[in-house]
Each structure stands twice: as C-alpha cells, then as structure tokens.
Design a protein around this motif. Structure first.
Motif, PDB file in Angstrom:
ATOM      1  N   GLY A 196       0.838  -1.195   0.000  1.00 28.81           N
ATOM      2  CA  GLY A 196       0.000   0.000   0.000  1.00 28.81           C
ATOM      3  C   GLY A 196       0.870   1.240   0.000  1.00 28.81           C
ATOM      4  O   GLY A 196       1.869   1.310   0.725  1.00 28.81           O
ATOM      5  N   ILE A 197       0.511   2.214  -0.842  1.00 28.17           N
ATOM      6  CA  ILE A 197       1.212   3.493  -0.890  1.00 28.17           C
ATOM      7  C   ILE A 197       0.274   4.570  -0.356  1.00 28.17           C
ATOM      8  O   ILE A 197      -0.833   4.737  -0.876  1.00 28.17           O
ATOM      9  CB  ILE A 197       1.639   3.847  -2.332  1.00 28.17           C
ATOM     10  CG1 ILE A 197       2.657   2.833  -2.857  1.00 28.17           C
ATOM     11  CG2 ILE A 197       2.211   5.263  -2.402  1.00 28.17           C
ATOM     12  CD1 ILE A 197       3.998   2.874  -2.169  1.00 28.17           C
ATOM     13  N   ILE A 198       0.687   5.283   0.668  1.00 24.31           N
ATOM     14  CA  ILE A 198      -0.037   6.467   1.118  1.00 24.31           C
ATOM     15  C   ILE A 198       0.681   7.668   0.521  1.00 24.31           C
ATOM     16  O   ILE A 198       1.781   8.030   0.943  1.00 24.31           O
ATOM     17  CB  ILE A 198      -0.099   6.558   2.649  1.00 24.31           C
ATOM     18  CG1 ILE A 198      -0.820   5.343   3.226  1.00 24.31           C
ATOM     19  CG2 ILE A 198      -0.796   7.844   3.071  1.00 24.31           C
ATOM     20  CD1 ILE A 198      -0.892   5.340   4.749  1.00 24.31           C
ATOM     21  N   ASN A 199       0.070   8.262  -0.479  1.00 22.71           N
ATOM     22  CA  ASN A 199       0.689   9.340  -1.251  1.00 22.71           C
ATOM     23  C   ASN A 199       0.268  10.677  -0.656  1.00 22.71           C
ATOM     24  O   ASN A 199      -0.818  11.177  -0.921  1.00 22.71           O
ATOM     25  CB  ASN A 199       0.256   9.219  -2.719  1.00 22.71           C
ATOM     26  CG  ASN A 199       0.767  10.368  -3.574  1.00 22.71           C
ATOM     27  OD1 ASN A 199       1.571  11.179  -3.132  1.00 22.71           O
ATOM     28  ND2 ASN A 199       0.287  10.433  -4.805  1.00 22.71           N
ATOM     29  N   THR A 200       1.141  11.252   0.155  1.00 21.38           N
ATOM     30  CA  THR A 200       0.875  12.562   0.740  1.00 21.38           C
ATOM     31  C   THR A 200       1.949  13.517   0.242  1.00 21.38           C
ATOM     32  O   THR A 200       3.033  13.632   0.822  1.00 21.38           O
ATOM     33  CB  THR A 200       0.799  12.495   2.285  1.00 21.38           C
ATOM     34  OG1 THR A 200       0.529  13.791   2.793  1.00 21.38           O
ATOM     35  CG2 THR A 200       2.034  11.882   2.916  1.00 21.38           C
ATOM     36  N   SER A 201       1.660  14.186  -0.860  1.00 22.39           N
ATOM     37  CA  SER A 201       2.637  15.042  -1.522  1.00 22.39           C
ATOM     38  C   SER A 201       1.932  16.268  -2.086  1.00 22.39           C
ATOM     39  O   SER A 201       0.727  16.238  -2.353  1.00 22.39           O
ATOM     40  CB  SER A 201       3.358  14.271  -2.636  1.00 22.39           C
ATOM     41  OG  SER A 201       2.421  13.667  -3.521  1.00 22.39           O
ATOM     42  N   TRP A 202       2.710  17.332  -2.276  1.00 22.37           N
ATOM     43  CA  TRP A 202       2.151  18.580  -2.801  1.00 22.37           C
ATOM     44  C   TRP A 202       3.226  19.268  -3.623  1.00 22.37           C
ATOM     45  O   TRP A 202       4.282  19.623  -3.119  1.00 22.37           O
ATOM     46  CB  TRP A 202       1.683  19.474  -1.655  1.00 22.37           C
ATOM     47  CG  TRP A 202       0.914  20.700  -2.086  1.00 22.37           C
ATOM     48  CD1 TRP A 202       0.918  21.298  -3.316  1.00 22.37           C
ATOM     49  CD2 TRP A 202       0.035  21.492  -1.273  1.00 22.37           C
ATOM     50  NE1 TRP A 202       0.092  22.399  -3.324  1.00 22.37           N
ATOM     51  CE2 TRP A 202      -0.462  22.541  -2.086  1.00 22.37           C
ATOM     52  CE3 TRP A 202      -0.369  21.425   0.049  1.00 22.37           C
ATOM     53  CZ2 TRP A 202      -1.348  23.516  -1.607  1.00 22.37           C
ATOM     54  CZ3 TRP A 202      -1.251  22.391   0.525  1.00 22.37           C
ATOM     55  CH2 TRP A 202      -1.732  23.413  -0.291  1.00 22.37           C
ATOM     56  N   MET A 408       0.766  28.548   0.676  1.00 25.37           N
ATOM     57  CA  MET A 408       0.637  27.858   1.956  1.00 25.37           C
ATOM     58  C   MET A 408       1.593  26.685   2.086  1.00 25.37           C
ATOM     59  O   MET A 408       1.980  26.325   3.201  1.00 25.37           O
ATOM     60  CB  MET A 408      -0.805  27.389   2.170  1.00 25.37           C
ATOM     61  CG  MET A 408      -1.844  28.495   2.200  1.00 25.37           C
ATOM     62  SD  MET A 408      -1.458  29.854   3.342  1.00 25.37           S
ATOM     63  CE  MET A 408      -1.454  29.001   4.923  1.00 25.37           C
ATOM     64  N   ASN A 409       1.977  26.095   0.956  1.00 25.58           N
ATOM     65  CA  ASN A 409       2.881  24.951   1.082  1.00 25.58           C
ATOM     66  C   ASN A 409       4.345  25.360   1.275  1.00 25.58           C
ATOM     67  O   ASN A 409       5.233  24.527   1.219  1.00 25.58           O
ATOM     68  CB  ASN A 409       2.722  23.990  -0.100  1.00 25.58           C
ATOM     69  CG  ASN A 409       3.142  24.593  -1.425  1.00 25.58           C
ATOM     70  OD1 ASN A 409       3.861  25.592  -1.483  1.00 25.58           O
ATOM     71  ND2 ASN A 409       2.680  23.985  -2.502  1.00 25.58           N
ATOM     72  N   GLN A 410       4.566  26.653   1.515  1.00 28.01           N
ATOM     73  CA  GLN A 410       5.898  27.133   1.869  1.00 28.01           C
ATOM     74  C   GLN A 410       6.012  27.444   3.357  1.00 28.01           C
ATOM     75  O   GLN A 410       7.104  27.721   3.846  1.00 28.01           O
ATOM     76  CB  GLN A 410       6.200  28.421   1.080  1.00 28.01           C
ATOM     77  CG  GLN A 410       6.020  28.315  -0.411  1.00 28.01           C
ATOM     78  CD  GLN A 410       6.947  27.295  -1.032  1.00 28.01           C
ATOM     79  OE1 GLN A 410       8.171  27.389  -0.889  1.00 28.01           O
ATOM     80  NE2 GLN A 410       6.372  26.319  -1.716  1.00 28.01           N
ATOM     81  N   ILE A 411       4.896  27.435   4.072  1.00 26.58           N
ATOM     82  CA  ILE A 411       4.859  27.895   5.462  1.00 26.58           C
ATOM     83  C   ILE A 411       5.224  26.740   6.398  1.00 26.58           C
ATOM     84  O   ILE A 411       4.718  25.625   6.242  1.00 26.58           O
ATOM     85  CB  ILE A 411       3.475  28.458   5.801  1.00 26.58           C
ATOM     86  CG1 ILE A 411       3.205  29.685   4.920  1.00 26.58           C
ATOM     87  CG2 ILE A 411       3.365  28.825   7.268  1.00 26.58           C
ATOM     88  CD1 ILE A 411       1.823  30.235   5.053  1.00 26.58           C
ATOM     89  N   PRO A 412       6.074  26.970   7.368  1.00 28.71           N
ATOM     90  CA  PRO A 412       6.482  25.883   8.267  1.00 28.71           C
ATOM     91  C   PRO A 412       5.300  25.172   8.903  1.00 28.71           C
ATOM     92  O   PRO A 412       4.318  25.795   9.318  1.00 28.71           O
ATOM     93  CB  PRO A 412       7.320  26.615   9.321  1.00 28.71           C
ATOM     94  CG  PRO A 412       7.839  27.828   8.627  1.00 28.71           C
ATOM     95  CD  PRO A 412       6.766  28.237   7.676  1.00 28.71           C
TER      96      PRO A 412
END
Length: 652
Positions: A196-202, A408-412
C-alpha cells in the motif's frame, strides 16, 4: 502542485468509504477516512483502530479472528489495538456500537509505504514515460494507493479532509504517484505480498512545511508572528482582487438553467478584459484567485474551411476546462497536466465569425491556459493552422478562494499538521521522499537543507506512533536540471542540495536513489519515473528487507594525489567501474590546483578506481565529479548499472 478539483474532492471524500448500516438517528459512529474499502494494513505490527461515536458508547471492533472493545470518551473518541497479522487478505473490519455498524471491505495486510514530497512525487503515471502502455498493462489487485488531498492547517489535525484507496488497475493507476507506483511494482515482484502506498505530496512544497512546529523549535511568539504575517499577506491578496474585479462572486453566472450562457456566440463580451493566452491568470494580475473564469475569442473561416472538421489545441489547462465552439461543447478535461486537443465537427462551424469559449476551473496554485505558444492553435482538416497565442477576452465568474493557496505549502509545519499528523498512528514499513527543488533557489538555502532534512527524518521517526519508529527512510537525490555546464561551475545550488541530501546517509536505515543521469535539463519534471522507482526499490530491498543486492551506484570514498594525477576510490564499486556514455569521460570530472580554478579533466577507469588528470593542472589538490546543477556528462557507473553519486573532495 494542484489541489483536488471540487468534483474530485467530493469523490475522494465519499468514494470507497465503508458501508454504514443504521436504523436509528443520524449516524455518529465513524472511522478515519484511511479506514475505507480497499485499505492496506501493515503486517506484523499491532493494529490501531480508532474513530468517533456517541460519548459513553461501547464500541466493538472485529478483524478476522481478533476482537477488541472500547468506550467512547466524553468527546466521542475511542481507540482499540488489535494483534498483528501476517500478510494476506482480503479481510473485513467490522465496528459495532449496538444500533450502528460500520463495515470496511476488502482489507489487505502487507507493507505500507508513505510517499511524500513535492511535484516529482505527486507526478502521476498518466504523465510518465510510456503512460499508455503502463496504464493498459496495470492489473495488480494487491498494489494500492491512498492519495491524501492537498490541504493545510495551522494546528495538528486528527483527520484528513478526504481520500480513498484505489487498486493498481487500468481504471485507476493513471492517478497513482508514478514514482510510488513503479517503486511498489518492483517490490511486489520481489517480496510477493500486498503493498500500500499512502501518497501525501504537494507540488512546489518546501521541506519546512512538512516538519512539525515542535521539531522546528518554533515558540508561541514565533508561531504567532508567522500567522500574523501570513494573514496580512492574504488580506492584501483579497484587497487586490476586489480592486481588480469588484465584488468576489461565489457562483458562476456564466452557467445556469442547464446551459452555458457565456458560450453563446451572440454574447456581447466587449467589456471583458483582454488577457494574453497562454499564461497563468496570476501572472496577469489575478494573484490568489482560485475559482472559475471564462475565456473567449473568435476566428474567421472561409466557406471551404467551415465544411471541414477541425482541431483545437489549448495545451494544458490548470485545472479543468469545458470548451465550446459556437455554443457546441467540443471537449472537457479534468486533469491539469493533460494536453487539450479537441476535434471540432464541421457541423459546429460556420463561414465567417466563429466563437471559441473556454470555462476554466482552478482549485489551487496557478490557473489558466498554460502552454507554449506553439501549442495553442486552431487547425482546419485541410491543414490551415491559426495561432491562438493572442489576447482573449477574459472574465472572472466565481471566486472560491481569494488567497495565495499555493503559498501555503511554503509555510512551516502547516502541511505536516494536515497531511502527516492524521496518519502518524498508522504502522508503516517506511517512507520514500522526493523533494528539494523548492529549497534550491540559492546556495545558502540548499546548504540549510542539510539540517532541515535530518530534522524531518528524525522527527517523523520520533513522532510516528504506529509502533515502528525506526522505519527506513529512502529518498530521491535531485536529478540534473538546467542548462548543461559548459565549464566546471564554481558553485551550484542543486549540487549543494544533493550534498545536503547525501549527508543524511549517516542516519541509520536510510538510502538514496541517485538520478543524475535520468533528469531532463529543460524540464523540472522528468518523465522517466520508472528508473527512479526501480532504484528506490533496490534501496528498499537492502535497507528495509535485508536482501544482499547492490542498491547504490559508486560513492566517493577517498582520493590521493600522485604527481599530476588524482586517484579516486569508491564504495559500491560493484565488481568494477564502467563508463556508459558515448562521449567517454569528457565533462565528467574536473580538478583544480591551489588556485581553486577547476578545469575539465581526463579520466580512465582502473578496476574500482578512477585516475583523473589534466595537463593544465600540474599540481592538483581537489577533484569533482558531476558537480553542478546540470552536469554535462555523468558517465560513471558500477557493473550493476547504477550511476555514481556526484561529489567534490573540497569544501570551497
């Protein structure tokens, strides 16, 4: 990269969810969305199951022969832990609180890998090399993916906003992470258990966004300052949009009552804005706009042309489009990176003025008709082609979000909070990671990545509560990108970032896939994801599964200087070194003397060593190999066919 479309998000939230049976009031009993039909559970690990129910309710959980009970606390939360299972399936998970029952069907037990990072991990099979063949031949019911929707939060969340498990078959595999799929496919061949692959990427995300606030050491005051700064920025985005378009409409008035009003050839669009195509609407002054906008233009056809079928090419549209010619729908596509090429029947055309209308829906990041100018055209069947890389009429129809969502995907911490924290209770086999491009805009940023990357690995291992905190962590070292180096570069951000990545090999149970030879100098998203997945799988076989395989290309060990020659030795020489490019070793190696002026050098392989020299550097003190943003000729391999990792012996 892009957020989910509204239609896809709805499908992700509802598709594949467990069957709920109740004859009572509104359903209170529920599970996290990851516990849905088709789930893959980690083998040989205690299995946590949790969810929500009415406070005080007794909840019974059954999986195979195992059963456990829990009482929902005053907030409605409950949790049980079941004994480990060996690989296999399918199983049913049944959760019962008396009047209500939730059944999760078709569960498998095997190895679960988290695939995370930015766009090159998010990049799907449909956009990889040989996509049509890969999709047509996919038929593995024991290989599955769960795609975590792109989302963010200021605080750690306990639930994902959606997602579903899908099988690696021809109907679904096109949307799989290409790297994740090719990695898992190779593992399936070797270990013969469910994967199973849980793909959590942006796409475009910075590494800071994937690290928890505590791991980053952000105090309350620092965190408050981050949020205030971002709120001020987003307020400016909204004010700028209002100044540009007035009120921010929430509903598209271009459609309604079953028709597309703004596709009508008779519509007066004289007051619409002129906007050049192709290009994102953010670049044209609509920064932060996520929603719906319309484009219109006209073409004039002769009588002969109007009697022929035609072809309309729009390049790519971000994210979705519906396209009309003279109020006749000629095509629609809901995948942002798929080229739009639509056939126009002659019946839709007329002599003289013809109106083209495109309704574009953008759910995050850039929006608009995005392509090279040569990709946007109208072409008659007889061969007459008209460029449509011109100003079109443009009007915003609906604003769903007036903020710079891509920012938003740059914010810590905010991606960790929403896309990682909700799954840290799940036992996993390990992590594969492909990210770094967004942290390589300067040499200083790339050097800072060294500490950030180590922090990410160690903090994920510490914070993961699924019982396997020392899990393997494997990554893709950045490939070649940019104009090839004609002279040895003095410094290079991507080369420094690769060093920062490789430094993490000092951590236990880590491995990297070197891809310096399979990038595309002109495309930050190289299509060859097959070799990337295969090399990651080799690393997994060695690091995670203890197999005796050569999983790495040659890696610099030492060098010595003898007269005007530099002799370099390598680990992972694999029974001897070889060069594999038609250009020999030209542009592979560079050496420098005490003046720190690097020049291309000649090289020859001697067993597991390389001898490097240049008649223009009589007293060499330092050597480099494939060290640059886009090395001209990464030529060195071991006999297992794996490329040597870029290196430099100096620290200048």
């Amino acid at each position: 990269m892009r957020g989910l479309s509204r239609s896809l998000l709805a499908a992700a939230i509802t598709g594949g969810l467990p069957t709920v049976v109740s004859a009572q009031q509104p359903v209170d009993l529920r599970l996290p969305v990851t516990f849905s039909d088709g789930m893959v559970l980690q083998r040989n690990a205690r299995i946590p199951v949790w969810g929500r129910a009415a406070p005080g309710t007794r909840v019974t959980v059954r999986l195979g022969q195992h059963r456990a009970n829990a009482i929902a606390d005053e907030s409605g939360a409950w949790r049980v832990t079941l004994p480990p299972l060996g690989p296999g399936g399918p199983f049913e998970l049944v959760v019962d609180d008396g009047p209500q029952r939730v059944t999760v069907h078709d569960l498998l037990v095997g190895d679960v890998w988290v695939a995370s990072g930015q766009s090159n991990m998010e990049w799907n099979v449909a956009a990889a090399n040989d996509a049509a063949h890969e999709i047509a031949t996919a038929h593995d019911d024991w290989l599955r993916q769960f795609k975590v929707p792109t989302s963010w939060s200021w605080t750690p969340e306990t639930e994902l906003i959606g997602g579903s498990w899908t099988r690696a078959d021809s109907q679904h595999v096109s949307g799989f992470s290409a790297v994740g799929y090719f990695f898992a496919r190779q593992l399936r061949r070797e270990i013969q258990i469910p994967i199973g692959i849980i793909n959590t990427s942006w796409g475009g995300s910075a590494i800071e966004a994937w690290i928890s606030r505590s791991a980053l050491g952000l105090s309350d005051s620092s965190w408050d300052a981050v949020q205030r700064r971002e709120q001020d920025y987003q307020n400016r985005i909204r004010d700028a949009l209002r100044a540009r378009i007035g009120s921010l409409p929430g509903i598209d008035s271009g459609t309604g009552d079953g028709s597309a009003h703004w596709a009508d050839p008779g519509l007066d669009d004289a007051t619409w804005t002129d906007l050049r195509v192709p290009g994102s609407w953010e670049e044209a002054g609509y920064a932060g706009l996520d929603g719906v906008a319309w484009y219109r233009t006209t073409i004039t056809l002769t009588e002969a042309e109007a009697r022929q079928n035609a072809r309309l090419s729009l390049g790519t549209v971000d994210d979705e489009d519906v396209t009309w010619v003279n109020d006749v729908e000629v095509g629609r596509t809901a995948v942002y990176d798929a080229p739009r090429v639509y056939t126009i029947p002659a019946s839709a055309l007329r002599p003289g003025r013809n109106v083209l209308a495109v309704r574009v829906t953008d759910t995050g990041g850039e929006g608009g008709i995005l392509a090279e100018p040569s990709q946007v055209f109208f072409e008659s069947e007889g061969g007459t082609r008209r460029s449509l890389a011109i100003p079109w009429k443009f009007r915003v129809a609906a604003v769903w979000m007036a903020q710079d969502g891509q920012r938003m995907n740059q914010i810590p911490a905010v991606l960790y909070n929403r896309m990682v924290h909700p799954i840290v209770s799940l036992p996993i086999a390990g992590v594969i990671w492909y990210q770094g491009e967004s942290n390589a805009f300067s040499e200083a940023q790339a050097a800072a990545y060294r500490a950030q990357f180590e922090t990410l690995i160690t903090s994920w291992r510490r914070e993961w509560s699924g019982g396997q905190r020392g899990f393997p962590f494997l990554w893709v070292q950045l490939p070649n990108f940019g104009a090839p180096d004609t002279v040895p570069p003095v410094t290079a951000a991507w080369a420094i970032l690769r060093e920062s990545q490789a430094a993490a090999l000092s951590l236990p149970r880590t491995g990297q896939a070197v891809t310096i030879d399979v990038g595309n100098p002109s495309d930050i998203h190289p299509r060859n994801k097959q070799d990337v997945g295969r090399r990651l799988a080799l690393a997994a076989e060695a690091v995670a599964y203890g197999k005796h395989v050569e999983f790495s290309g040659p890696a610099y060990r030492t060098h010595t200087v003898r007269q005007n020659h530099v002799i370099v030795t390598f680990n992972h020489a694999g029974g001897g070194l070889v060069t594999r490019t038609g250009g020999g070793t030209a542009g592979c190696f560079a050496i420098a003397g005490a003046d720190r002026r690097f020049l291309w050098a000649r090289a020859r392989v001697e067993g597991d060593k390389v001898v490097v020299w240049s008649h223009d550097v009589p007293q060499p003190v330092a050597v480099r190999y494939a060290w640059g943003n886009s090395p001209k000729n990464p030529c060195l391999y071991n006999r297992a066919g794996l490329p040597a990792a870029p290196f430099r012996s100096d620290s200048w």
